[in-house]
Design an enzyme around this catalytic site. Structure first.
Site, mmCIF file in Angstrom:
data_model
loop_
_atom_site.group_PDB
_atom_site.id
_atom_site.type_symbol
_atom_site.label_atom_id
_atom_site.label_comp_id
_atom_site.label_asym_id
_atom_site.label_seq_id
_atom_site.Cartn_x
_atom_site.Cartn_y
_atom_site.Cartn_z
ATOM 1 N N SER A 1 33.688 74.270 -41.988
ATOM 2 C CA SER A 1 32.821 75.549 -40.250
ATOM 3 C C SER A 1 33.458 76.859 -40.226
ATOM 4 O O SER A 1 33.751 77.421 -40.561
ATOM 5 C CB SER A 1 34.624 74.563 -38.969
ATOM 6 O OG SER A 1 34.788 73.341 -39.265
HETATM 7 N N1 SAH Z 1 38.615 71.817 -41.117
HETATM 8 C C1 SAH Z 1 37.785 71.820 -42.380
HETATM 9 C C2 SAH Z 1 36.209 71.594 -42.060
HETATM 10 C C3 SAH Z 1 36.448 70.491 -43.016
HETATM 11 S S1 SAH Z 1 34.787 69.395 -42.993
HETATM 12 C C4 SAH Z 1 37.803 73.229 -42.900
HETATM 13 O O1 SAH Z 1 38.264 74.391 -41.754
HETATM 14 O O2 SAH Z 1 37.302 73.327 -43.793
HETATM 15 C C5 SAH Z 1 35.030 67.998 -42.273
HETATM 16 C C6 SAH Z 1 35.923 66.957 -43.572
HETATM 17 O O3 SAH Z 1 36.642 65.669 -42.662
HETATM 18 C C7 SAH Z 1 35.262 66.752 -44.609
HETATM 19 O O4 SAH Z 1 36.464 66.950 -45.511
HETATM 20 C C8 SAH Z 1 35.061 65.284 -44.619
HETATM 21 O O5 SAH Z 1 35.156 64.880 -46.237
HETATM 22 C C9 SAH Z 1 36.174 65.130 -44.020
HETATM 23 N N2 SAH Z 1 36.584 63.802 -43.840
HETATM 24 C C10 SAH Z 1 35.265 62.918 -42.654
HETATM 25 N N3 SAH Z 1 36.112 61.550 -42.658
HETATM 26 C C11 SAH Z 1 37.458 61.694 -41.954
HETATM 27 C C12 SAH Z 1 38.672 60.671 -42.262
HETATM 28 N N4 SAH Z 1 38.403 60.085 -41.692
HETATM 29 N N5 SAH Z 1 39.171 61.504 -42.414
HETATM 30 C C13 SAH Z 1 39.708 62.384 -42.602
HETATM 31 N N6 SAH Z 1 39.548 63.474 -43.318
HETATM 32 C C14 SAH Z 1 37.573 62.716 -43.232
#
Ligand code: SAH
Length: 219
Positions: A63
């Site tokens: 993000s």
């Molecule tokens: N917090 C992260 C942002 C990642 S983007 C950072 O700082 O880099 C959001 C993430 O949510 C993705 O990696 C995606 O694979 C994950 N995601 C989507 N649905 C999910 C679920 N049901 N459970 C766990 N992770 C999930």
């Protein structure tokens, strides 16, 4: 560490966070400490401190720094708090929460990202975290209740298991509404029930799982 990266990180804190109203000194310090360039693919390290999300592989993103700050501020994390994160991704948000003194439980559904985040947080010597490869929409009942739950992917509605796993006065920070455009909500568990606070518009990748979107429309 590279001076250029240190300078870029300080400018990120000043221009992207402080000038936009992020005031909590503990939060600003956390952003000064976490080496964001270690959380992006090596070929993007020179862009790690830019004012936007970046691709981290598997169609997912780290993000934008400002959005991580807004969510963390809304989560109101105190030292010693137990925090659940959904969407470990790169592990950057996890590291920010750890710098604030929280104990962090983070769930990711994509195996490769989960593995890389695990290696990265170990290599950077963080402690007091647990990562799990799973559908995070079920929460992590063994370690509940949580003082805060931070969801870094967009959902149609707040998943019921997450509401159930919030401590009293606990806060769930979650982007809700449509597939490609959301509003950041903070939902507080009070003695009278759940209070919803509407925040700013945002754009996140979809939260995919049993209690969210059933599949990724992009796949
Ligand atoms: N917090 C992260 C942002 C990642 S983007 C950072 O700082 O880099 C959001 C993430 O949510 C993705 O990696 C995606 O694979 C994950 N995601 C989507 N649905 C999910 C679920 N049901 N459970 C766990 N992770 C999930």
């Amino acid at each position: 560490m590279d001076d250029a990266l240190t300078g870029a990180r300080e400018r990120m804190v000043e221009q992207q966070l402080k000038e936009r109203g992020i005031k909590d000194p503990r939060l600003l310090d956390a952003f000064r400490k976490v080496p964001r360039h270690e959380f992006v693919p090596p070929e993007l390290a020179h862009r790690a401190y830019s004012d936007n999300p970046l691709p981290i592989g598997e169609g997912q993103t780290i993000s934008q720094p400002y959005m991580v700050a807004v969510m963390t501020e809304a989560a109101d994390v105190q030292p010693g708090d137990k925090v659940l994160e959904l969407g470990t991704g790169s592990g950057y948000q996890t590291a920010i929460l750890l710098e604030l003194g929280a104990e962090v439980y983070s769930v990711e559904r994509v195996a490769q990202l989960h593995r890389q985040a695990h290696d990265r947080l170990s290599r950077l010597n963080y402690s007091r975290w647990k990562l799990k490869l799973d559908d995070g929409t079920f929460g992590w009942p063994e370690f509940s209740p949580f003082n805060s739950i931070v969801v870094t992917a967009g959902a149609p509605e707040a998943p019921t298991p997450l509401l159930e796993q919030l401590a009293l006065n606990g806060k769930l920070v979650i982007p809700l509404e449509e597939h490609f455009s959301q509003v950041l909500y903070t939902i507080v568990r009070t003695e009278r029930g759940f209070e919803r606070h509407r925040g700013e518009r945002c754009t996140f990748v979809p939260l995919i799982g049993e209690h969210a979107w059933k599949h990724d429309p992009r796949e």
